[in-house]
Write an enzyme that holds these catalytic residues in place. Structure first.
Site, PDB file in Angstrom:
ATOM      1  N   LYS A 198       6.230   0.290  16.352  1.00 53.38           N
ATOM      2  CA  LYS A 198       5.177  -0.159  17.289  1.00 53.38           C
ATOM      3  C   LYS A 198       5.737  -0.828  18.543  1.00 53.38           C
ATOM      4  CE  LYS A 198       1.778   0.478  13.795  1.00 53.38           C
ATOM      5  NZ  LYS A 198       1.733   0.210  12.377  1.00 53.38           N
ATOM      6  N   ASP A 241       8.689  -5.993   6.230  1.00 51.04           N
ATOM      7  CA  ASP A 241       8.186  -4.899   7.056  1.00 51.04           C
ATOM      8  C   ASP A 241       7.441  -5.502   8.244  1.00 51.04           C
ATOM      9  OD1 ASP A 241       7.051  -2.757   8.286  1.00 51.04           O
ATOM     10  OD2 ASP A 241       6.075  -1.945   6.499  1.00 51.04           O
ATOM     11  N   TYR A 275       0.760  -1.743   3.779  1.00 46.94           N
ATOM     12  CA  TYR A 275       1.047  -0.349   4.132  1.00 46.94           C
ATOM     13  C   TYR A 275       2.436  -0.275   4.731  1.00 46.94           C
ATOM     14  CZ  TYR A 275       0.689   4.211   6.491  1.00 46.94           C
ATOM     15  OH  TYR A 275       0.903   5.503   6.917  1.00 46.94           O
TER      16      TYR A 275
HETATM   17  C1  LIG Z   1       2.228   1.228  11.227  1.00 45.77           C
HETATM   18  C2  LIG Z   1       2.976   0.704  10.092  1.00 45.77           C
HETATM   19  C3  LIG Z   1       3.930   1.463   9.391  1.00 45.77           C
HETATM   20  C4  LIG Z   1       4.112   2.934   9.636  1.00 45.77           C
HETATM   21  O1  LIG Z   1       4.587   3.197  10.910  1.00 45.77           O
HETATM   22  P1  LIG Z   1       4.407   4.681  11.518  1.00 45.77           P
HETATM   23  O2  LIG Z   1       5.101   4.604  12.835  1.00 45.77           O
HETATM   24  O3  LIG Z   1       2.935   4.912  11.613  1.00 45.77           O
HETATM   25  O4  LIG Z   1       5.064   5.621  10.580  1.00 45.77           O
HETATM   26  C5  LIG Z   1       4.700   0.852   8.434  1.00 45.77           C
HETATM   27  N1  LIG Z   1       4.546  -0.454   8.150  1.00 45.77           N
HETATM   28  C6  LIG Z   1       3.636  -1.219   8.791  1.00 45.77           C
HETATM   29  C7  LIG Z   1       3.542  -2.672   8.449  1.00 45.77           C
HETATM   30  C8  LIG Z   1       2.829  -0.668   9.764  1.00 45.77           C
HETATM   31  O5  LIG Z   1       1.899  -1.443  10.356  1.00 45.77           O
END
Ligand SMILES: *Cc1c(COP(=O)(O)O)cnc(C)c1O
Length: 439
Positions: free
Chosen positions: A273, A245, A147
């Site tokens: 995060k 990511d 994701y």
């Molecule tokens: C949470 C997450 C996102 C999206 O981040 P948001 O702040 O919710 O837009 C993208 N990539 C990874 C790996 C994530 O865990």
């Protein structure tokens, strides 16, 4: 089984549903995959959260990762209050942005320049735009089960068969917007080679491969070393940029994210995060020759009214400084995560319930699954009914796990071994109950 007094949450959820679609501002919060009603939270404290019915839970969600120091960390709280008093936002440069940029650059290899945004979604979307501009190619490869936020080109599901161009996975996404997104299988280099071949023959060539080096959005599924190293080689061979990511794994799996587990650098890396210490911050960074293409030093447009917000920058800065100056934090967090999953494993074995577990630093995952999980299709074979029953039982017993089998759990620094023992005792009761009622 113990049951919860949650009448206020039920009522508040019904009211919320009248004014907010599904009653929530992000879908997984609605508890659809486990059933029941989400507790409405009034406050947090360290490892605990409290709801509107005055139930207290041990929180293994920690706002989906950001709160590595738990709720209401005094140092972060102080930084935020200090910044708030100086003004909430200026839309002009501040020293806090430079300080946080330097902090990230010093901690993560391969990052020479970085830009801050307000969410992980923005970070990945912008990194991909930059990769396309740099390589002058249009196709991208992503992996099933990873994701990267909710931007149009990333809301794709695989077509039938291996190595395909993606189809929109959400109504509202034009198929034209996903036709440059190829979907490969996680931990499967052959599927990536097929995607590259397909793009070279029928598409525009591959600009970038984006992946979670430690996938946390299909449950916790780390890359195998050969896989990540193989991706790096394939990228170098074909002039493709590798985007790691690390929105979830950054400063969570270790101080340098995935880099203490693999010797692989991304050309670009995305964060979110933990980097905001609980405030909304995202970032993308990487090699200078790529990053300098960004506007205003280059022509690739990217902007944000609240990007680099001083309150959020200060929270993130204090969080990263605390992590850098207390590097043993990660060993502590990992030992607690291991204690938890080993305990769960023992309990499940004693009840003949199949369980797969995994730990990477402060991240942990468990699948009710008889076989190892290496990709999304493996993960989907998990027993989600068993997970739902376990989740409900644990919630009633005062333990808040993410409300889906396909999420990662998080340890925070205010947890200790005694607390994990307490959780395991509760898990024993819940799994005993489940296994005696099993047909
Ligand atoms: C949470 C997450 C996102 C999206 O981040 P948001 O702040 O919710 O837009 C993208 N990539 C990874 C790996 C994530 O865990």
């Amino acid at each position: 089984m113990e049951s919860l007094d949650n009448l206020n949450s039920i009522n508040d959820f019904n009211i919320a549903k009248q004014v907010i679609p599904g009653g929530v501002n992000s879908p997984v919060r609605a508890f659809k995959s486990v059933g029941g009603t989400p507790p409405f939270i009034t406050k947090g404290n360290g490892a605990y959260i409290t709801d509107v019915d005055n139930n207290t839970y041990i929180d293994f969600v920690q706002s989906w990762g950001p709160l590595i120091f738990g709720h209401c960390d005094k140092d972060i709280e102080k930084a935020v209050i200090e910044s708030v008093k100086n003004g909430l936002s200026f839309g002009a440069p501040t020293l806090l942005e430079t300080a946080l940029a330097k902090e990230v650059i010093s901690l993560v290899d391969g990052i020479e320049k970085i830009r801050f945004v307000s969410s992980g979604t923005e970070a990945t979307m912008s990194a991909i735009r930059l990769a396309r501009a740099y390589t002058n190619k249009e196709d991208i490869i992503k992996f099933e089960g990873c994701y990267h936020g909710h931007s149009d080109a990333l809301l794709v599901s695989a077509g039938s068969g291996l190595a395909t161009f993606g189809n929109p996975s959400s109504p509202g996404v034009p198929s034209d917007f996903t036709k440059h997104t190829l979907i490969a299988t996680y931990n499967d280099l052959k599927s990536v080679e097929s995607c590259i071949a397909l793009s070279n023959s029928k598409g525009s060539g591959v600009a970038c491969i984006i992946l979670e080096p430690i996938a946390g959005n299909m449950g916790l599924v780390p890359s195998e070393s050969e896989f990540l190293e193989g991706l790096r080689l394939l990228c170098d061979k074909h002039g493709i940029l590798l985007i790691l990511d690390e929105v979830m794994s950054g400063f969570r799996a270790s101080l340098s994210g995935s880099q203490s587990f693999y010797k692989v650098c991304g050309d670009l890396t995305t964060f979110g995060k933990v980097i905001g210490g609980g405030m909304p911050v995202g970032a993308f960074g990487g090699r200078d020759d790529i990053m300098r293409l960004l506007s205003p030093s280059g022509a690739v447009y990217q902007a944000g009214t609240l990007s680099g917000n001083p309150v959020a920058m200060h929270a993130g800065l204090v969080a990263l400084q605390k992590l850098r100056t207390n590097p043993t934090i990660y060993q502590h967090l990992e030992s607690l995560a291991l204690q938890l999953v080993k305990g769960l494993q023992e309990i499940c074995t004693s009840f003949k319930i199949p369980l797969q577990t995994c730990v990477r630093g402060s991240m942990f995952g468990f699948f009710f699954n008889a076989n190892p999980v290496k990709n999304f299709q493996d993960a989907l074979k998990s027993d989600t009914k068993m997970f739902a029953a376990f989740h409900q039982g644990m919630l009633n017993a005062g333990v808040y796990f993410a409300p889906s089998q396909f999420e990662t759990g998080f340890i925070c620094t205010t947890m200790d071994s005694k607390l994990i023992d307490e959780v395991l005792e509760k898990a024993h009761k819940v799994l005993l109950e489940i296994s005696t009622h099993r047909i």
